[in-house]
Design an enzyme around this catalytic site. Structure first.
Site, PDB file in Angstrom:
ATOM      1  N   ASP A 187      26.735 -52.934  60.184  1.00 32.23           N
ATOM      2  CA  ASP A 187      25.946 -54.082  59.748  1.00 32.23           C
ATOM      3  C   ASP A 187      25.580 -54.906  60.976  1.00 32.23           C
ATOM      4  O   ASP A 187      26.370 -55.710  61.470  1.00 32.23           O
ATOM      5  CB  ASP A 187      26.735 -54.928  58.747  1.00 32.23           C
ATOM      6  CG  ASP A 187      25.872 -56.041  58.141  1.00 32.23           C
ATOM      7  OD1 ASP A 187      24.848 -56.406  58.756  1.00 32.23           O
ATOM      8  OD2 ASP A 187      26.226 -56.549  57.064  1.00 32.23           O
ATOM      9  N   HIS A 192      25.833 -62.594  62.230  1.00 31.58           N
ATOM     10  CA  HIS A 192      27.267 -62.494  62.472  1.00 31.58           C
ATOM     11  C   HIS A 192      27.628 -62.446  63.959  1.00 31.58           C
ATOM     12  O   HIS A 192      28.799 -62.271  64.295  1.00 31.58           O
ATOM     13  CB  HIS A 192      27.806 -61.247  61.769  1.00 31.58           C
ATOM     14  CG  HIS A 192      27.434 -61.194  60.321  1.00 31.58           C
ATOM     15  ND1 HIS A 192      27.916 -62.087  59.401  1.00 31.58           N
ATOM     16  CD2 HIS A 192      26.594 -60.367  59.633  1.00 31.58           C
ATOM     17  CE1 HIS A 192      27.404 -61.815  58.208  1.00 31.58           C
ATOM     18  NE2 HIS A 192      26.600 -60.781  58.329  1.00 31.58           N
ATOM     19  N   ILE A 207      28.812 -66.358  61.211  1.00 35.30           N
ATOM     20  CA  ILE A 207      29.800 -66.246  60.143  1.00 35.30           C
ATOM     21  C   ILE A 207      30.315 -64.807  60.048  1.00 35.30           C
ATOM     22  O   ILE A 207      29.687 -63.859  60.538  1.00 35.30           O
ATOM     23  CB  ILE A 207      29.215 -66.678  58.784  1.00 35.30           C
ATOM     24  CG1 ILE A 207      28.043 -65.765  58.369  1.00 35.30           C
ATOM     25  CG2 ILE A 207      28.775 -68.126  58.834  1.00 35.30           C
ATOM     26  CD1 ILE A 207      27.492 -66.062  56.980  1.00 35.30           C
ATOM     27  N   GLY A 210      30.616 -60.842  54.776  1.00 31.17           N
ATOM     28  CA  GLY A 210      31.305 -60.901  53.489  1.00 31.17           C
ATOM     29  C   GLY A 210      32.114 -59.652  53.219  1.00 31.17           C
ATOM     30  O   GLY A 210      33.225 -59.710  52.679  1.00 31.17           O
TER      31      GLY A 210
END
Length: 290
Positions: A187, A192, A207, A210
């Site tokens: 990903d 991120h 961040i 998830g």
């Protein structure tokens, strides 16, 4: 509108050949925080090839993931990465995942829901190898600013955690470089890793993925209530309720069926960020097991 619902739903399923090996599994396990302590016997099941088993959430990245969000999810969908968040994930296991394998993933847009200020796109994947089905998954993508087109709102699942005290609570520290390591499993969303990109999306800093929190939570539940036996897991679903910043701590609360996870049943979990007054991270989280 960047989302043409009729075109997206009518598109032919996409078939992709995928493959993985023990190095991919090891990298994934490290990416969700395995290996602490590095020589712990229980951790070596995740980090040493001679003892390796596969945490079922590896399915979310096997072969590069179920169509990484790159702005071109499929026909009829063209979205801005800065407006995209992962809304939820459901995984159904048909049998334990092999340490290495080759399979065919069939992906399609199963639904597009109108949440008013946002759209939710449900990406469905079915994965099978020569021996039959391996896993199925639904990946819910939340796209801010793309709702209001008059579509269905979709189902609203809200399984409340039990009112009693949790059976177990585990704190899982997230390393400062966790997102940088996890993204190597496929990903590459700059949200991120790139502070400037994160700022355009409204965040103070990059961040955590998830799905990294998703994997770390499943590991915590498996190790705490299922004796570390990954083969017992049959399904795992969650809703992403809030963000995690690298360097924070996940507090995982767990409620098991009456036998405490010793026999078939389900485990409900709730996950919060300790350092931000236990802000919700994962909600509606259920693990079904044998």
């Amino acid at each position: 509108m960047p989302i043409d619902v009729a075109k997206a739903l009518a598109a032919e399923p996409r078939r992709t050949e995928i493959a993985w090996n023990h190095k991919d599994v090891l990298l994934y396990h490290l990416g969700i925080g395995a290996g602490r302590p590095a020589t712990g016997a229980d951790e070596l099941r995740y980090t040493l090839e001679s003892r390796l088993h596969v945490l079922p959430s590896f399915a979310t990245v096997a072969g590069g993931g179920p169509g990484s969000v790159d702005g071109s999810i499929g026909p009829g969908i063209d979205v801005d990465l800065a407006a995209v968040l992962h809304g939820g994930q459901r995984l159904v296991l048909h049998r334990p995942l092999p340490v290495s394998g080759r399979a065919v993933r069939t992906g399609s847009v199963a639904a597009v829901y109108d949440k008013g200020k946002a759209a939710v796109i449900v990406l469905r994947s079915e994965v099978a190898d020569d021996d039959g089905p391996l896993w199925s998954s639904d990946n819910e993508i939340f796209v801010r600013g793309e709702g209001g087109f008059g579509g269905e709102r979709g189902p609203s699942r809200r399984p409340e955690p039990p009112t009693r005290a949790p059976d177990k609570t585990v704190d899982v520290p997230v390393r400062e470089d966790q997102a940088l390591l996890y993204r190597l499993s496929g990903d590459w969303n700059p949200l991120h890793a790139d502070p400037e990109f994160a700022a355009t999306a409204g965040f103070d800093r990059p961040i955590l993925h998830g799905l990294c929190s998703y994997g770390a939570t499943l590991k915590a539940v498996t190790d705490t209530l299922l004796g570390g036996d990954v083969a017992r897991i049959r399904s795992y679903a969650t809703r992403f309720a809030g963000v995690v910043y690298p360097g924070e701590t996940l507090r995982v609360r767990m409620w098991a069926d009456g036998d405490g996870g010793a026999g078939p049943g389900r485990i409900v979990a709730a996950v919060a960020a300790v350092e931000r007054d236990e802000a919700p991270v994962l909600a509606d989280t259920v693990i079904e097991h044998t």
